[in-house]
Design a protein around this motif. Structure first.
Motif, PDB file in Angstrom:
ATOM      1  N   MET A   1       0.842  -1.200   0.000  1.00 35.99           N
ATOM      2  CA  MET A   1       0.000   0.000   0.000  1.00 35.99           C
ATOM      3  C   MET A   1       0.879   1.252   0.000  1.00 35.99           C
ATOM      4  SD  MET A   1      -2.962  -1.029   2.761  1.00 35.99           S
ATOM      5  CE  MET A   1      -3.906   0.444   2.372  1.00 35.99           C
ATOM      6  N   PRO A   2       0.456   2.309  -0.698  1.00 36.39           N
ATOM      7  CA  PRO A   2       1.246   3.547  -0.714  1.00 36.39           C
ATOM      8  C   PRO A   2       1.274   4.180   0.672  1.00 36.39           C
ATOM      9  CG  PRO A   2      -0.889   3.878  -1.755  1.00 36.39           C
ATOM     10  CD  PRO A   2      -0.765   2.410  -1.527  1.00 36.39           C
ATOM     11  N   ARG A   3       2.333   4.946   0.923  1.00 36.30           N
ATOM     12  CA  ARG A   3       2.522   5.570   2.238  1.00 36.30           C
ATOM     13  C   ARG A   3       2.648   7.081   2.069  1.00 36.30           C
ATOM     14  NH1 ARG A   3       3.742   4.016   7.257  1.00 36.30           N
ATOM     15  NH2 ARG A   3       4.874   5.432   8.632  1.00 36.30           N
ATOM     16  N   LEU A   4       1.833   7.809   2.837  1.00 33.15           N
ATOM     17  CA  LEU A   4       1.856   9.265   2.834  1.00 33.15           C
ATOM     18  C   LEU A   4       2.712   9.750   3.996  1.00 33.15           C
ATOM     19  CD1 LEU A   4       0.799  12.121   2.027  1.00 33.15           C
ATOM     20  CD2 LEU A   4      -1.178  11.676   3.507  1.00 33.15           C
ATOM     21  N   THR A   5       3.648  10.638   3.727  1.00 36.00           N
ATOM     22  CA  THR A   5       4.490  11.232   4.760  1.00 36.00           C
ATOM     23  C   THR A   5       4.250  12.737   4.780  1.00 36.00           C
ATOM     24  OG1 THR A   5       6.189   9.528   4.459  1.00 36.00           O
ATOM     25  CG2 THR A   5       6.845  11.557   5.593  1.00 36.00           C
ATOM     26  N   ILE A   6       3.859  13.234   5.943  1.00 32.78           N
ATOM     27  CA  ILE A   6       3.566  14.662   6.118  1.00 32.78           C
ATOM     28  C   ILE A   6       4.570  15.232   7.099  1.00 32.78           C
ATOM     29  CG2 ILE A   6       1.829  16.362   6.814  1.00 32.78           C
ATOM     30  CD1 ILE A   6      -0.319  14.287   6.227  1.00 32.78           C
ATOM     31  N   ASN A   7       5.466  16.057   6.626  1.00 30.34           N
ATOM     32  CA  ASN A   7       6.452  16.722   7.479  1.00 30.34           C
ATOM     33  C   ASN A   7       6.077  18.193   7.605  1.00 30.34           C
ATOM     34  OD1 ASN A   7       8.063  14.423   7.938  1.00 30.34           O
ATOM     35  ND2 ASN A   7       9.079  14.697   5.972  1.00 30.34           N
ATOM     36  N   LEU A   8       5.742  18.601   8.817  1.00 30.15           N
ATOM     37  CA  LEU A   8       5.285  19.968   9.072  1.00 30.15           C
ATOM     38  C   LEU A   8       6.261  20.753   9.935  1.00 30.15           C
ATOM     39  CD1 LEU A   8       1.533  19.131   9.793  1.00 30.15           C
ATOM     40  CD2 LEU A   8       2.529  19.916   7.638  1.00 30.15           C
ATOM     41  N   LEU A   9       7.271  20.084  10.487  1.00 31.71           N
ATOM     42  CA  LEU A   9       8.298  20.769  11.259  1.00 31.71           C
ATOM     43  C   LEU A   9       9.350  21.295  10.284  1.00 31.71           C
ATOM     44  CD1 LEU A   9       8.597  18.265  14.233  1.00 31.71           C
ATOM     45  CD2 LEU A   9       7.621  20.566  14.291  1.00 31.71           C
ATOM     46  N   GLY A  10       9.526  22.613  10.276  1.00 31.99           N
ATOM     47  CA  GLY A  10      10.327  23.243   9.244  1.00 31.99           C
ATOM     48  C   GLY A  10       9.435  23.586   8.063  1.00 31.99           C
ATOM     49  N   ALA A  11      10.002  23.768   6.902  1.00 33.31           N
ATOM     50  CA  ALA A  11       9.197  24.015   5.708  1.00 33.31           C
ATOM     51  C   ALA A  11       8.375  22.768   5.400  1.00 33.31           C
ATOM     52  CB  ALA A  11      10.095  24.362   4.529  1.00 33.31           C
ATOM     53  N   PRO A  12       7.063  22.900   5.188  1.00 36.87           N
ATOM     54  CA  PRO A  12       6.216  21.714   5.000  1.00 36.87           C
ATOM     55  C   PRO A  12       6.545  20.965   3.711  1.00 36.87           C
ATOM     56  CG  PRO A  12       4.977  23.729   4.560  1.00 36.87           C
ATOM     57  CD  PRO A  12       6.290  24.150   5.148  1.00 36.87           C
ATOM     58  N   THR A  13       6.602  19.648   3.813  1.00 33.70           N
ATOM     59  CA  THR A  13       6.825  18.790   2.644  1.00 33.70           C
ATOM     60  C   THR A  13       5.908  17.581   2.740  1.00 33.70           C
ATOM     61  OG1 THR A  13       8.599  17.524   3.712  1.00 33.70           O
ATOM     62  CG2 THR A  13       9.247  19.469   2.426  1.00 33.70           C
ATOM     63  N   LEU A  14       5.454  17.123   1.575  1.00 34.96           N
ATOM     64  CA  LEU A  14       4.582  15.949   1.494  1.00 34.96           C
ATOM     65  C   LEU A  14       5.174  14.991   0.473  1.00 34.96           C
ATOM     66  CD1 LEU A  14       1.148  17.792   1.123  1.00 34.96           C
ATOM     67  CD2 LEU A  14       2.219  17.057   3.241  1.00 34.96           C
ATOM     68  N   THR A  15       5.119  13.707   0.795  1.00 31.57           N
ATOM     69  CA  THR A  15       5.544  12.691  -0.169  1.00 31.57           C
ATOM     70  C   THR A  15       4.590  11.510  -0.115  1.00 31.57           C
ATOM     71  OG1 THR A  15       7.007  11.558   1.410  1.00 31.57           O
ATOM     72  CG2 THR A  15       7.983  13.326   0.070  1.00 31.57           C
ATOM     73  N   VAL A  16       4.424  10.857  -1.249  1.00 26.37           N
ATOM     74  CA  VAL A  16       3.729   9.575  -1.316  1.00 26.37           C
ATOM     75  C   VAL A  16       4.731   8.574  -1.872  1.00 26.37           C
ATOM     76  CG1 VAL A  16       1.879   8.255  -2.391  1.00 26.37           C
ATOM     77  CG2 VAL A  16       1.435  10.576  -1.586  1.00 26.37           C
ATOM     78  N   GLY A 134      14.210  14.823  14.721  1.00 29.59           N
ATOM     79  CA  GLY A 134      13.028  15.055  13.894  1.00 29.59           C
ATOM     80  C   GLY A 134      12.574  16.491  13.826  1.00 29.59           C
ATOM     81  N   TYR A 135      13.162  17.361  14.662  1.00 26.19           N
ATOM     82  CA  TYR A 135      12.733  18.768  14.690  1.00 26.19           C
ATOM     83  C   TYR A 135      13.541  19.539  13.646  1.00 26.19           C
ATOM     84  CZ  TYR A 135      10.834  23.043  16.719  1.00 26.19           C
ATOM     85  OH  TYR A 135      10.144  24.222  16.924  1.00 26.19           O
ATOM     86  N   ALA A 136      12.999  19.622  12.437  1.00 23.47           N
ATOM     87  CA  ALA A 136      13.705  20.267  11.331  1.00 23.47           C
ATOM     88  C   ALA A 136      13.566  21.778  11.354  1.00 23.47           C
ATOM     89  CB  ALA A 136      13.191  19.720  10.004  1.00 23.47           C
ATOM     90  N   GLY A 137      12.735  22.300  12.228  1.00 23.09           N
ATOM     91  CA  GLY A 137      12.512  23.740  12.317  1.00 23.09           C
ATOM     92  C   GLY A 137      11.161  23.999  12.947  1.00 23.09           C
ATOM     93  N   ASP A 138      10.809  25.268  13.098  1.00 22.40           N
ATOM     94  CA  ASP A 138       9.517  25.608  13.669  1.00 22.40           C
ATOM     95  C   ASP A 138       8.379  25.064  12.804  1.00 22.40           C
ATOM     96  OD1 ASP A 138      10.547  26.883  15.845  1.00 22.40           O
ATOM     97  OD2 ASP A 138      10.438  28.895  14.977  1.00 22.40           O
ATOM     98  N   LEU A 139       7.251  24.830  13.439  1.00 23.88           N
ATOM     99  CA  LEU A 139       6.081  24.307  12.747  1.00 23.88           C
ATOM    100  C   LEU A 139       5.706  25.206  11.565  1.00 23.88           C
ATOM    101  CD1 LEU A 139       3.655  22.310  12.681  1.00 23.88           C
ATOM    102  CD2 LEU A 139       2.472  23.901  14.206  1.00 23.88           C
ATOM    103  N   LEU A 140       5.576  24.609  10.381  1.00 22.89           N
ATOM    104  CA  LEU A 140       5.195  25.326   9.152  1.00 22.89           C
ATOM    105  C   LEU A 140       6.034  26.590   8.986  1.00 22.89           C
ATOM    106  CD1 LEU A 140       1.308  24.943   9.271  1.00 22.89           C
ATOM    107  CD2 LEU A 140       2.903  23.679   7.831  1.00 22.89           C
ATOM    108  N   GLU A 141       7.330  26.429   9.100  1.00 28.44           N
ATOM    109  CA  GLU A 141       8.246  27.562   9.064  1.00 28.44           C
ATOM    110  C   GLU A 141       8.086  28.341   7.753  1.00 28.44           C
ATOM    111  OE1 GLU A 141      12.368  27.731  11.199  1.00 28.44           O
ATOM    112  OE2 GLU A 141      12.578  26.703   9.284  1.00 28.44           O
ATOM    113  N   GLY A 142       7.896  29.654   7.897  1.00 30.23           N
ATOM    114  CA  GLY A 142       7.743  30.509   6.734  1.00 30.23           C
ATOM    115  C   GLY A 142       6.381  30.438   6.075  1.00 30.23           C
ATOM    116  N   PHE A 143       5.438  29.690   6.655  1.00 24.64           N
ATOM    117  CA  PHE A 143       4.118  29.513   6.045  1.00 24.64           C
ATOM    118  C   PHE A 143       3.063  30.241   6.857  1.00 24.64           C
ATOM    119  CE2 PHE A 143       0.048  27.272   5.950  1.00 24.64           C
ATOM    120  CZ  PHE A 143      -0.230  27.258   4.597  1.00 24.64           C
ATOM    121  N   SER A 144       2.169  30.934   6.198  1.00 23.15           N
ATOM    122  CA  SER A 144       1.025  31.555   6.848  1.00 23.15           C
ATOM    123  C   SER A 144      -0.100  31.665   5.834  1.00 23.15           C
ATOM    124  CB  SER A 144       1.368  32.943   7.391  1.00 23.15           C
ATOM    125  OG  SER A 144       0.190  33.582   7.879  1.00 23.15           O
TER     126      SER A 144
END
Length: 511
Positions: A1-16, A134-144
């Motif tokens: 099954m495909p796997r979704l990865t949601i990284n929100l610490l630091g700049a947000p990134t998504l991968t499947v 795992g703490y790549a930066g502040d939550l949703l860094e640079g995002f608003s």
């Protein structure tokens, strides 16, 4: 099954399956982050108002955002996005990895496993190291997402909480390394802690102390000078008394270098009731009547189950801990705190209580049977925190109380357990000043919400005070936050760098 990865610490990134995913819609990303972090089901109406508060077409915008998520995730979108009917949630099962969730699970693991000061055990050390990695930066860094003040308030609160968790993890690792005389590692962790906020005097003091203990007195004094320079430049204020006392001790040679492991002598056995209640870092504000009511009720022979109810952030846990501490002399076999926040499976509650009480499992008995036998003759108070996650386990509480005649249970929950004999105490919001421009400074300062904000603001900026210039913005902030203690504390933390008016402006139009 495909796997979704949601990284929100630091700049947000998504991968499947490690392939990058571009949502291409700012509000859709904001929605995904909200669903991922809250981990619960939300109505479409609530999400629409949160993200498009001033738009008459908010629900249409929400449908567009959900469509953007589904398009980005492709044919497997339904595996993760559940938007059937009038509610929406993110399915966070084994095929969905969320870095914020994993970070907080490790923090809960450390809190549940660690009940005493001193060197860390391997479990806590590994969990803390994973948190740091795992703490790549502040939550949703640079995002608003902008134009949605309630979302920005929520995001700022989550961001500050995670920064605190990260700082606490770095501080614990620094202390652990110092206890083992791994001075370079300890100093490295302390430097990373200070980098989170150069105005944090506690982090400066930690570095000064580590330098002194590792026989680097010149660096300790230089660190004090840097601390003093930053505080005077940024806040036009001197270091506080604790910092001055520490540098004086270093200058006078009162802090000796520790180049050999200390000799540990066994301490005398503790006297009095046993407990695992966490130490309180701050005092209660505006809860005197509630504390009296809770302790009085639990002292009554006919009250064996008391539930503190109220919305999230109203201060149920703080009140419960204060009451439990006050009642410690009344329970000869102890008062024990059990956090149910990390649990979503009601079948695990008995095992969680067993671990909190440091009781061993039995191969031929269920966890509940072990509890029932162990507590049958005990005069004890159990504090079960965040019971709303496991309401299906309420009958277990009733059965335990029935089997253990001297046991009492204090719970916190967003709703009552609805058990026979349960007494409910609704925890109110703090009092906020009315929306009257003619209020005097004294009248504003008399309200408990304002007192809490002032106290917590002084913890991060010691020269903060309620005065004629900021009293009305402070009153408006407290009203804007509906008198919720958690929201007020998070707002107060931002007053380290903002004036009350600047903070209010960031919330949106004042009431």
């Amino acid at each position: 099954m495909p796997r979704l990865t949601i990284n929100l610490l630091g700049a947000p990134t998504l991968t499947v399956d490690n392939a990058p995913v571009d949502i291409g819609n700012t509000k859709a990303l904001a929605l995904l982050a909200y669903l991922a972090i809250t981990g619960t089901r939300h109505t479409r109406s609530a999400l629409a108002v949160l993200l498009w508060p001033d738009s008459p077409h908010a629900r249409t915008h929400l449908r567009v955002a959900l469509h953007a998520l589904r398009r980005a995730f492709g044919e497997d979108a339904s595996q993760w996005v559940d938007d059937a009917g009038d509610t929406v949630m993110l399915r966070g099962g084994e095929t969905c990895s969320i870095d914020v969730r994993e970070f907080r699970q490790r923090a809960h693991q450390v809190r549940a496993h660690r009940h005493a000061a001193g060197p860390l055990c391997d479990v806590c050390r590994q969990a803390l190291a994973a948190m740091i990695a795992g703490y790549a930066g502040d939550l949703l860094e640079g995002f608003s997402p902008r134009t949605c003040p309630d979302y920005e308030i929520w995001l700022a609160g989550e961001r500050e909480q995670l920064r605190r968790e990260h700082g606490a993890a770095l501080a614990m690792l620094a202390d652990d390394c110092a206890a083992r005389h791994a001075w370079d590692d300890a100093i490295g962790y302390a430097q990373r802690w200070l980098a989170l906020d150069p105005l944090d005097e506690a982090a400066h003091r930690k570095l000064m102390l580590l330098y002194a203990r590792s026989d680097r007195r010149a660096l300790a004094l230089r660190q004090y000078e840097e601390c003093e320079r930053i505080l005077r430049t940024e806040l036009d204020a001197p270091p506080d008394e604790d910092t001055e006392a520490l540098v004086l001790a270093i200058r006078n040679g009162e802090l000796k270098a520790q180049n050999a492991p200390p000799v540990v002598t066994p301490s005398a056995p503790a006297t009095g009731p046993s407990t695992n209640l966490p130490a309180s870092l701050t005092g209660l504000v505006g809860r005197e009547a509630d504390l009296q009511a809770v302790t009085s009720r639990l002292n009554r022979a006919d009250v064996r189950l008391l539930t503190l109810t109220g919305p999230g952030g109203v201060g149920k846990t703080s009140l419960a801990l204060a009451a439990a501490k006050a009642l410690l002399p009344e329970f000869t076999d102890g008062v024990f705190f059990v956090s149910l926040a990390p649990i979503r499976d009601s079948d695990l509650i008995a095992d969680t209580v067993l671990r909190a009480l440091n009781l061993r499992e039995h191969p031929q008995l269920t966890a509940f049977d072990v509890l029932r036998q162990a507590l049958r003759d005990k005069t004890m108070l159990l504090l079960l925190d965040n019971f709303e996650h496991v309401l299906a386990a309420a009958p277990l509480v009733a059965d335990l109380l029935g089997a253990c005649p001297h046991l009492k249970v204090l719970t916190t929950s967003r709703e009552p357990l609805r058990l026979y004999g349960e007494v409910e105490h609704a925890v109110p919001r703090l009092e906020t000043p009315p929306a009257a421009a003619s209020l005097t400074l004294e009248a504003i300062a008399a309200h408990s919400a304002v007192q809490l904000l002032a106290q917590r603001a002084q913890a991060v900026r010691h020269d903060f005070a309620i005065d004629q210039a900021n009293a009305l913005p402070v009153a408006q902030i407290c009203r804007r936050l509906d008198g919720l203690p958690l929201a007020i504390e998070l707002a107060a933390a931002r007053l380290r760098h903002l004036t009350p008016q600047e903070l209010l402006d960031r919330f949106g139009a004042a009431y």
